[in-house]
Motif scaffolding. Structure first.
Motif, PDB file in Angstrom:
ATOM      1  N   TYR A   1     115.453 -10.567 -18.314  1.00 57.26           N
ATOM      2  CA  TYR A   1     114.550 -11.520 -19.321  1.00 57.26           C
ATOM      3  C   TYR A   1     113.876 -12.503 -18.322  1.00 57.26           C
ATOM      4  O   TYR A   1     112.778 -12.973 -18.880  1.00 57.26           O
ATOM      5  N   PHE A   2     114.396 -12.934 -17.162  1.00 61.70           N
ATOM      6  CA  PHE A   2     113.442 -13.650 -16.298  1.00 61.70           C
ATOM      7  C   PHE A   2     112.238 -12.992 -15.907  1.00 61.70           C
ATOM      8  O   PHE A   2     111.008 -13.398 -15.954  1.00 61.70           O
TER       9      PHE A   2
ATOM     10  N   CYS B   1     123.288 -19.963 -15.860  1.00 63.22           N
ATOM     11  CA  CYS B   1     124.169 -19.345 -17.011  1.00 63.22           C
ATOM     12  C   CYS B   1     124.849 -20.590 -17.631  1.00 63.22           C
ATOM     13  O   CYS B   1     125.983 -20.445 -17.614  1.00 63.22           O
ATOM     14  N   SER B   2     123.970 -21.332 -18.193  1.00 66.35           N
ATOM     15  CA  SER B   2     124.819 -22.712 -18.760  1.00 66.35           C
ATOM     16  C   SER B   2     125.210 -22.580 -20.256  1.00 66.35           C
ATOM     17  O   SER B   2     125.676 -23.479 -20.627  1.00 66.35           O
ATOM     18  N   TRP B   3     125.160 -21.811 -20.823  1.00 65.50           N
ATOM     19  CA  TRP B   3     125.413 -21.509 -22.306  1.00 65.50           C
ATOM     20  C   TRP B   3     126.979 -21.305 -22.380  1.00 65.50           C
ATOM     21  O   TRP B   3     127.513 -21.662 -23.598  1.00 65.50           O
ATOM     22  N   ASP B   4     127.819 -21.162 -21.207  1.00 64.48           N
ATOM     23  CA  ASP B   4     129.398 -21.188 -21.297  1.00 64.48           C
ATOM     24  C   ASP B   4     129.935 -21.479 -20.075  1.00 64.48           C
ATOM     25  O   ASP B   4     129.365 -21.089 -19.069  1.00 64.48           O
TER      26      ASP B   4
ATOM     27  N   CYS C   1     122.543 -16.568 -11.482  1.00 62.16           N
ATOM     28  CA  CYS C   1     121.901 -16.121 -12.622  1.00 62.16           C
ATOM     29  C   CYS C   1     120.415 -16.402 -12.378  1.00 62.16           C
ATOM     30  O   CYS C   1     120.129 -17.153 -11.549  1.00 62.16           O
ATOM     31  N   TRP C   2     119.422 -15.824 -13.302  1.00 57.81           N
ATOM     32  CA  TRP C   2     118.309 -16.297 -13.304  1.00 57.81           C
ATOM     33  C   TRP C   2     117.787 -17.049 -14.497  1.00 57.81           C
ATOM     34  O   TRP C   2     118.676 -17.197 -15.692  1.00 57.81           O
ATOM     35  N   PRO C   3     116.764 -18.034 -14.708  1.00 55.24           N
ATOM     36  CA  PRO C   3     116.686 -18.891 -15.659  1.00 55.24           C
ATOM     37  C   PRO C   3     116.159 -17.927 -16.839  1.00 55.24           C
ATOM     38  O   PRO C   3     115.221 -16.985 -16.843  1.00 55.24           O
ATOM     39  N   THR C   4     116.623 -17.864 -18.209  1.00 59.72           N
ATOM     40  CA  THR C   4     116.396 -17.387 -19.429  1.00 59.72           C
ATOM     41  C   THR C   4     115.897 -18.080 -20.425  1.00 59.72           C
ATOM     42  O   THR C   4     115.227 -17.437 -21.272  1.00 59.72           O
TER      43      THR C   4
ATOM     44  N   HIS D   1     113.129 -24.394 -13.459  1.00 61.61           N
ATOM     45  CA  HIS D   1     113.437 -23.810 -12.027  1.00 61.61           C
ATOM     46  C   HIS D   1     112.847 -22.628 -11.791  1.00 61.61           C
ATOM     47  O   HIS D   1     112.853 -22.194 -10.621  1.00 61.61           O
ATOM     48  N   GLY D   2     112.054 -22.108 -12.760  1.00 57.79           N
ATOM     49  CA  GLY D   2     111.239 -20.804 -12.425  1.00 57.79           C
ATOM     50  C   GLY D   2     110.371 -21.047 -11.340  1.00 57.79           C
ATOM     51  O   GLY D   2     110.327 -20.098 -10.274  1.00 57.79           O
TER      52      GLY D   2
END
Length: 220
Positions: A129-130, A71-74, A82-85, A93-94
């Motif tokens: 989302y993932f 969750c790198s947006w903030d 988190c999971w990659p989205t 990373h998926g």
């Protein structure tokens, strides 16, 4: 600490549950992907819901934990699980994340003396989302994909695989527009390709997961 109640830990971030040994060995398994999780919050409520539905169907369930930093947006959520989205994070990373499930499920099959003939994945919010990437790009072989409070705002239709597991997509009528729009767009793209799916816009529901979501996805 990650595995609550009757859930058992295969490692510090992967839990599983299965029917009692006096019942038939399960041949179906659900992999559940949680939403964004602060490091100090317990997954107990979600694990109770997943266990309730899976055990009612005589199935096993796997509850893996996402990774920190996705969750790198903030900066305020960079240490959440988190999971990659994003396209970048899914590519980076998926594959490694889903490859770990294979080893975990092999352990569970060995412990239970069974073989899982059908495998489902269901994700809520960030996990949803993932889950769309998993189903739309065949990152992990699933017989069905459930997406709750999530979807896809953009789908690279050139990456759609030949195998098309059915999708169950649910969004709350009271959820934010971005979430509802992404769920509707995912359903629209699936329709364009005659991909089997069910889309439900649920009244009097916000950004939340209900046991009935898991049950409805299972029936599809």
């Amino acid at each position: 600490d990650w595995c609550t109640g009757e859930w058992l830990g295969l490692d510090e971030g992967t839990c599983f549950i299965a029917p009692p040994t006096n019942q038939a060995a399960p041949t179906e398994v659900l992999v559940f992907l949680h939403g964004m999780m602060p490091p100090d919050v317990s997954p107990k409520t979600m694990q109770q819901m997943v266990a309730q539905v899976a055990l009612a169907h005589g199935a096993a369930a796997l509850f893996p934990r996402g990774d920190k930093g996705l969750c790198s947006w903030d900066p305020s959520v960079v240490d959440w699980y988190c999971w990659p989205t994003s396209r970048k994070n899914v590519d980076a990373h998926g594959a490694a994340l889903v490859s770990g499930w294979g080893g975990a499920l092999a352990q569970v099959e060995s412990l239970l003396g069974t073989t899982f003939k059908r495998r489902y994945v269901l994700g809520f919010s960030n996990g949803g989302y993932f889950a769309t990437y998993i189903g739309l790009e065949q990152l992990w072989l699933a017989d069905g994909v459930g997406v709750v409070a999530a979807g896809r705002s953009f789908v690279d239709q050139s990456q759609l695989p030949s195998q098309r597991p059915p999708f169950y997509i649910a969004a709350g009528e009271l959820d934010i527009a971005d979430v509802k729009n992404s769920a509707e767009n995912l359903a629209y793209v699936l329709s364009l390709h005659s991909w089997p799916h069910t889309f439900v816009l649920q009244s009097n529901k916000g950004h939340e997961l209900w046991p009935s979501d898991i049950e409805a996805a299972w029936k599809r």
